[in-house]
Design a protein around this motif. Structure first.
Motif, mmCIF file in Angstrom:
data_model
loop_
_atom_site.group_PDB
_atom_site.id
_atom_site.type_symbol
_atom_site.label_atom_id
_atom_site.label_comp_id
_atom_site.label_asym_id
_atom_site.label_seq_id
_atom_site.Cartn_x
_atom_site.Cartn_y
_atom_site.Cartn_z
ATOM 1 N N ARG A 26 0.774 -1.152 0.018
ATOM 2 C CA ARG A 26 0.067 0.026 -0.036
ATOM 3 C C ARG A 26 0.770 1.303 0.038
ATOM 4 O O ARG A 26 2.137 0.949 0.268
ATOM 5 C CB ARG A 26 -0.989 -0.198 1.376
ATOM 6 N N PHE A 27 0.254 2.444 -0.373
ATOM 7 C CA PHE A 27 1.037 3.409 -0.547
ATOM 8 C C PHE A 27 0.554 4.613 0.572
ATOM 9 O O PHE A 27 -0.627 4.544 0.762
ATOM 10 C CB PHE A 27 1.094 3.901 -1.919
ATOM 11 N N THR A 28 1.363 5.494 1.121
ATOM 12 C CA THR A 28 0.844 6.323 2.135
ATOM 13 C C THR A 28 1.950 7.785 2.029
ATOM 14 O O THR A 28 2.964 7.568 1.643
ATOM 15 C CB THR A 28 1.048 5.806 3.572
ATOM 16 N N GLU A 67 6.419 10.187 0.289
ATOM 17 C CA GLU A 67 5.574 9.157 -0.098
ATOM 18 C C GLU A 67 6.430 7.846 0.460
ATOM 19 O O GLU A 67 7.665 7.464 -0.021
ATOM 20 C CB GLU A 67 5.336 9.013 -1.491
ATOM 21 N N TYR A 68 5.910 6.535 0.787
ATOM 22 C CA TYR A 68 6.274 5.417 1.128
ATOM 23 C C TYR A 68 5.411 4.367 0.716
ATOM 24 O O TYR A 68 4.115 4.433 0.659
ATOM 25 C CB TYR A 68 6.220 5.326 2.725
ATOM 26 N N ALA A 69 6.235 3.132 0.188
ATOM 27 C CA ALA A 69 5.625 1.831 0.003
ATOM 28 C C ALA A 69 5.503 1.275 1.118
ATOM 29 O O ALA A 69 6.810 1.158 1.916
ATOM 30 C CB ALA A 69 6.228 1.181 -1.320
ATOM 31 N N TYR A 77 8.604 3.035 -9.720
ATOM 32 C CA TYR A 77 8.916 3.756 -8.633
ATOM 33 C C TYR A 77 10.557 3.632 -8.388
ATOM 34 O O TYR A 77 11.023 2.564 -8.739
ATOM 35 C CB TYR A 77 8.327 3.506 -7.220
#
Length: 155
Positions: free
Chosen positions: A5-7, A92-94, A120
């Protein structure tokens, strides 16, 4: 294939015990065991019940890296003399879910398979392991999250 998920994450400050090396002799597990001896200091510093492991400053030639095991603290906190303070940038983080039993395999898959084909690239900043309140270090199948800083690839 992993499906993260990305956040977008705000920056955070982590204070903890530091290790630098290649983890050939399981030094990171030993570092986590040493956190018990500093329980009072961590309790005074912590903003929550979560713990964090930070991987950064990779030397691709030697395989050495820095690792900090600690807690999130206020940004103006001063680290005790035997600890290190690391400011983690927002961005942004995976996010990948893993366990103690599978963390090595998950990390290999992130960097060898997922990242090269994801669109990415790795952004600057530490890789963040987040151990939530429900994490049980005595249970090898207890889940935690790995946050990898990413940005869209220019390719």
């Amino acid at each position: 294939m992993l499906d993260p998920r990305f956040t977008q994450r705000d920056g955070l400050t982590v204070v903890g015990l530091h290790y630098r090396g290649t983890n050939e002799d399981d030094e990171i597990s030993n570092l986590w065991e040493q956190t018990d001896a500093h329980a009072d200091e961590f309790a005074d510093l912590a903003r929550s019940e979560e713990w964090f492991g930070l991987c950064f400053d990779f030397d691709h030639e030697s395989g050495a890296f820095s690792y900090v095991a600690g807690v999130e603290t206020e940004s103006e906190a001063i680290a005790p003399s035997e600890m290190e303070r690391v400011d983690v940038p927002g961005g942004e983080y995976a996010v990948f879910t893993t366990t103690l039993d599978t963390v090595g395999e998950t990390t290999d898959e992130i960097y060898r398979e997922w990242l090269p084909s994801s669109g990415y690239e790795r952004a600057d900043g530490p890789e963040v392991e987040r151990y939530g309140e429900s994490f049980d270090p005595e249970d090898a199948n207890s889940e935690f999250e790995i946050f990898v800083p990413v940005e869209e690839s220019n390719d």
